[in-house]
Design a protein around this motif. Sequence first.
Motif, PDB file in Angstrom:
ATOM      1  N   GLU A 173       0.812  -1.313  -0.055  1.00 14.41           N
ATOM      2  CA  GLU A 173       0.083  -0.410   0.344  1.00 14.41           C
ATOM      3  C   GLU A 173       1.053   1.159  -0.337  1.00 14.41           C
ATOM      4  O   GLU A 173       0.392   2.219  -0.241  1.00 14.41           O
ATOM      5  CB  GLU A 173      -0.844   0.322   0.984  1.00 14.41           C
ATOM      6  N   SER A 206      -8.444  -5.438   9.279  1.00 12.74           N
ATOM      7  CA  SER A 206      -7.691  -4.508   9.547  1.00 12.74           C
ATOM      8  C   SER A 206      -7.421  -3.035   8.906  1.00 12.74           C
ATOM      9  O   SER A 206      -7.804  -1.601   9.208  1.00 12.74           O
ATOM     10  CB  SER A 206      -7.196  -4.104  10.749  1.00 12.74           C
ATOM     11  N   ASP A 207      -7.010  -3.088   7.743  1.00  7.63           N
ATOM     12  CA  ASP A 207      -6.452  -1.679   6.874  1.00  7.63           C
ATOM     13  C   ASP A 207      -7.729  -1.197   6.190  1.00  7.63           C
ATOM     14  O   ASP A 207      -9.100  -1.712   6.074  1.00  7.63           O
ATOM     15  CB  ASP A 207      -5.768  -2.960   5.957  1.00  7.63           C
ATOM     16  N   SER A 208      -7.138   0.285   5.783  1.00 14.09           N
ATOM     17  CA  SER A 208      -8.426   1.473   5.432  1.00 14.09           C
ATOM     18  C   SER A 208      -8.382   0.665   4.008  1.00 14.09           C
ATOM     19  O   SER A 208      -8.259   1.359   3.425  1.00 14.09           O
ATOM     20  CB  SER A 208      -8.033   2.463   6.111  1.00 14.09           C
ATOM     21  N   GLU A 210     -10.956   2.401   2.653  1.00 20.58           N
ATOM     22  CA  GLU A 210     -10.968   3.978   2.105  1.00 20.58           C
ATOM     23  C   GLU A 210      -9.761   4.069   0.830  1.00 20.58           C
ATOM     24  O   GLU A 210      -9.516   4.654   0.235  1.00 20.58           O
ATOM     25  CB  GLU A 210     -11.610   4.821   2.992  1.00 20.58           C
ATOM     26  N   ARG A 211      -8.538   3.947   1.692  1.00 19.62           N
ATOM     27  CA  ARG A 211      -7.261   4.396   2.173  1.00 19.62           C
ATOM     28  C   ARG A 211      -6.552   3.242   0.671  1.00 19.62           C
ATOM     29  O   ARG A 211      -5.919   4.117  -0.692  1.00 19.62           O
ATOM     30  CB  ARG A 211      -5.816   4.466   3.314  1.00 19.62           C
ATOM     31  N   SER A 272      -8.800  -8.537  16.246  1.00 19.10           N
ATOM     32  CA  SER A 272      -9.672  -7.719  15.728  1.00 19.10           C
ATOM     33  C   SER A 272     -10.809  -9.239  16.158  1.00 19.10           C
ATOM     34  O   SER A 272     -12.156  -9.055  15.544  1.00 19.10           O
ATOM     35  CB  SER A 272      -9.766  -8.281  13.817  1.00 19.10           C
TER      36      SER A 272
END
Length: 361
Positions: A173, A206-208, A210-211, A272
């Motif tokens: 990312e 758990s990563d965004s 949206e990003r 999570s």
Amino acid sequence: MRENLENPFPLPLWLNKCFAAQSASVLYRAVVALRNKAYDKFAFLSHPPSRPTISIGGIRAGGTGKTPVAHFCGEYLSSRGYDIAFLSRGYGRRSKDQLLISPSETVSWESVGDEPSLLKKNLPQSWIAAGSNRVQSAKELSGRVSKDTVFILDDGFQHRRLRRNLDIICVHEHVLSDFMIPHGYLREPLSSLFRADFLILTAGISDSVERLTEVAKKLRNRYKKPVSILIQKPEYWVNGTSGETSAVLPLKEPIVVCGIARPHRFINLIRSMDIRPSEILSFKDHHIFQMNDFLGMRNLYSKGLVTTEKDFLRLSSIDSAKLPQTWYLKIKLDFADNESQTAFYSTMDKFNHKITQKEAL
């Protein structure tokens, strides 16, 4: 009076190291560029395989989900009626021989490496070729596999000696802000992404999203390539000794053991799931576990271990009687959105169409 030849304004050690790393990166970049230019210009340097070939690779050193994506593609192609042969260098294996493992044979991680072994475990009907000379592996496979076989190169982007029909690149990312080795983690400059056919961003639960969607948009605009986002999601737990499966981990405050490139992703994933580790043992990627890694730990046997599926393959080399009950997490890849799903199936269908057209000639 003798002239003082020493630098009157010495740089801090960390800054000197930074400049050294940057200089080394410039040199490394030049060597990579010359190599790629040679392969682009001289066709005789690369060899066409006898079967349709997909490369799953990356430009970053470690931790971009190449092997899970290789399995994901292999599973899809298998569902379309193709036979699969994975070609891997077999990083971390103890054998140095060129090995071919047929669908009817079993395989140990010590002989082929943990990642090829994991591919074979989850797609047992596949062939596995392990060895540094993948051109030779492809030639040897050609006389043994069916005409409906697709070769999949695991971590094959830099292996340009063997041509491919489709280049899939798994990217981190933060790829757009990364630097070349050793200043950063890039094995090739970002411009190499123009050589790809399809880009995949793999992400933890758990990563965004949206990003990641924003990163995918930037990659599409800059490199004019289709991009998919694949999310790693928990599927179920497996008891390493008995094979028992469970949707819920039957351990309280277990000890987490992992030797992967991005351990934080696995740790965030189990947290999570409302699992609170009592202790975390993190090792380097492909670590070969020894009993000494676990000596001196209090209450180990009462708490139990949890680990990744790839790590469990290497943990299984230790006598299970010497370890507490060990559970590993099965993980599946899923599309983050409809655009990602459409991009993947469109790319794979174009590959399938090219194979069909070639066979019809």
